[in-house]
Motif scaffolding. Structure first.
Motif, PDB file in Angstrom:
ATOM      1  N   ALA A  47      -1.161   2.448 -12.681  1.00  0.00           N
ATOM      2  CA  ALA A  47      -0.565   3.778 -12.672  1.00  0.00           C
ATOM      3  C   ALA A  47       0.954   3.686 -12.745  1.00  0.00           C
ATOM      4  O   ALA A  47       1.561   2.919 -12.016  1.00  0.00           O
ATOM      5  N   SER A  48       1.535   4.488 -13.611  1.00  0.00           N
ATOM      6  CA  SER A  48       2.991   4.596 -13.652  1.00  0.00           C
ATOM      7  C   SER A  48       3.372   6.051 -13.483  1.00  0.00           C
ATOM      8  O   SER A  48       2.611   6.945 -13.873  1.00  0.00           O
ATOM      9  N   GLY A  49       4.520   6.283 -12.886  1.00  0.00           N
ATOM     10  CA  GLY A  49       4.974   7.641 -12.688  1.00  0.00           C
ATOM     11  C   GLY A  49       4.401   8.315 -11.460  1.00  0.00           C
ATOM     12  O   GLY A  49       4.600   9.513 -11.258  1.00  0.00           O
ATOM     13  N   VAL A  50       3.664   7.562 -10.620  1.00  0.00           N
ATOM     14  CA  VAL A  50       3.118   8.118  -9.381  1.00  0.00           C
ATOM     15  C   VAL A  50       3.798   7.439  -8.199  1.00  0.00           C
ATOM     16  O   VAL A  50       4.198   6.279  -8.295  1.00  0.00           O
ATOM     17  N   THR A  51       3.931   8.171  -7.114  1.00  0.00           N
ATOM     18  CA  THR A  51       4.523   7.589  -5.922  1.00  0.00           C
ATOM     19  C   THR A  51       3.544   7.664  -4.760  1.00  0.00           C
ATOM     20  O   THR A  51       2.922   6.680  -4.412  1.00  0.00           O
ATOM     21  N   SER A  61      -9.564   1.006  -3.268  1.00  0.00           N
ATOM     22  CA  SER A  61      -8.379   0.462  -2.611  1.00  0.00           C
ATOM     23  C   SER A  61      -7.174   0.665  -3.520  1.00  0.00           C
ATOM     24  O   SER A  61      -7.323   0.881  -4.726  1.00  0.00           O
ATOM     25  N   GLN A  62      -6.008   0.575  -2.902  1.00  0.00           N
ATOM     26  CA  GLN A  62      -4.785   0.829  -3.643  1.00  0.00           C
ATOM     27  C   GLN A  62      -3.716  -0.170  -3.235  1.00  0.00           C
ATOM     28  O   GLN A  62      -3.568  -0.478  -2.057  1.00  0.00           O
ATOM     29  N   ASP A  63      -3.008  -0.673  -4.211  1.00  0.00           N
ATOM     30  CA  ASP A  63      -1.849  -1.525  -3.952  1.00  0.00           C
ATOM     31  C   ASP A  63      -0.641  -0.782  -4.500  1.00  0.00           C
ATOM     32  O   ASP A  63      -0.399  -0.779  -5.703  1.00  0.00           O
ATOM     33  N   LYS A  64       0.074  -0.104  -3.608  1.00  0.00           N
ATOM     34  CA  LYS A  64       1.174   0.727  -4.064  1.00  0.00           C
ATOM     35  C   LYS A  64       2.303  -0.097  -4.657  1.00  0.00           C
ATOM     36  O   LYS A  64       2.986   0.343  -5.566  1.00  0.00           O
ATOM     37  N   ALA A  65       2.493  -1.302  -4.130  1.00  0.00           N
ATOM     38  CA  ALA A  65       3.555  -2.151  -4.666  1.00  0.00           C
ATOM     39  C   ALA A  65       3.280  -2.511  -6.121  1.00  0.00           C
ATOM     40  O   ALA A  65       4.191  -2.560  -6.948  1.00  0.00           O
ATOM     41  N   LYS A  66       2.002  -2.769  -6.412  1.00  0.00           N
ATOM     42  CA  LYS A  66       1.625  -3.138  -7.775  1.00  0.00           C
ATOM     43  C   LYS A  66       1.215  -1.936  -8.599  1.00  0.00           C
ATOM     44  O   LYS A  66       0.892  -2.070  -9.779  1.00  0.00           O
ATOM     45  N   LYS A  67       1.204  -0.763  -7.937  1.00  0.00           N
ATOM     46  CA  LYS A  67       0.824   0.488  -8.604  1.00  0.00           C
ATOM     47  C   LYS A  67      -0.544   0.367  -9.250  1.00  0.00           C
ATOM     48  O   LYS A  67      -0.750   0.762 -10.412  1.00  0.00           O
ATOM     49  N   THR A  68      -1.481  -0.187  -8.509  1.00  0.00           N
ATOM     50  CA  THR A  68      -2.844  -0.312  -9.020  1.00  0.00           C
ATOM     51  C   THR A  68      -3.840   0.340  -8.068  1.00  0.00           C
ATOM     52  O   THR A  68      -3.641   0.357  -6.857  1.00  0.00           O
TER      53      THR A  68
END
Length: 123
Positions: A24-28, A68-75
């Motif tokens: 994902a790009s453009g999401v926070t 699951s989510q890895d916010k640092a990797k945006k995945t």
């Protein structure tokens, strides 16, 4: 601009496992989710995760799928186990405009969608 790109779909035998990924790009801190749509059926919510980590599962996948989510990797990942024929569908990654939702698996609450990745389970 938000872009979501799924990968990891494929064909698997009954009872097998798959792992889907979404970059994902453009999401926070957006609420993110996985949805699926089988031919002739409506798109349904599979699993979602809020900006602060609350997790929700659809009844059909509870106990078999894990999000699951890895916010640092945006995945965003979806681990699928004990797959059944009825899990066959196009799987979509989605992002809401908000960090949490009262209806976390309602497709109308998601604004951004990936192109989908096909999962086929054979018996």
């Amino acid at each position: 601009q938000v872009t979501l790109v799924e990968s990891g779909g494929g064909s698997v035998e009954f009872g097998g496992s798959l792992r889907l990924s979404c970059v994902a790009s453009g999401v926070t801190n957006n609420m993110m989710g996985w949805f699926r749509q089988a031919p002739g059926k409506e798109r349904e919510g599979v699993a979602s995760i809020s900006g602060n980590g609350r997790i929700f599962y659809g009844d059909a996948v509870q106990g078999r799928f894990g999000i699951s989510q890895d916010k640092a990797k945006k995945t965003l990942e979806l681990r699928m186990m004990d797959l059944r024929a009825e899990d066959t569908a196009m799987y979509y990654c989605a992002a809401s405009k908000w960090s949490d939702l009262n209806e976390p698996l309602k497709k109308e609450m998601y604004w951004y969608w990936g192109q989908g990745t096909q999962v086929t389970v054979s018996s």
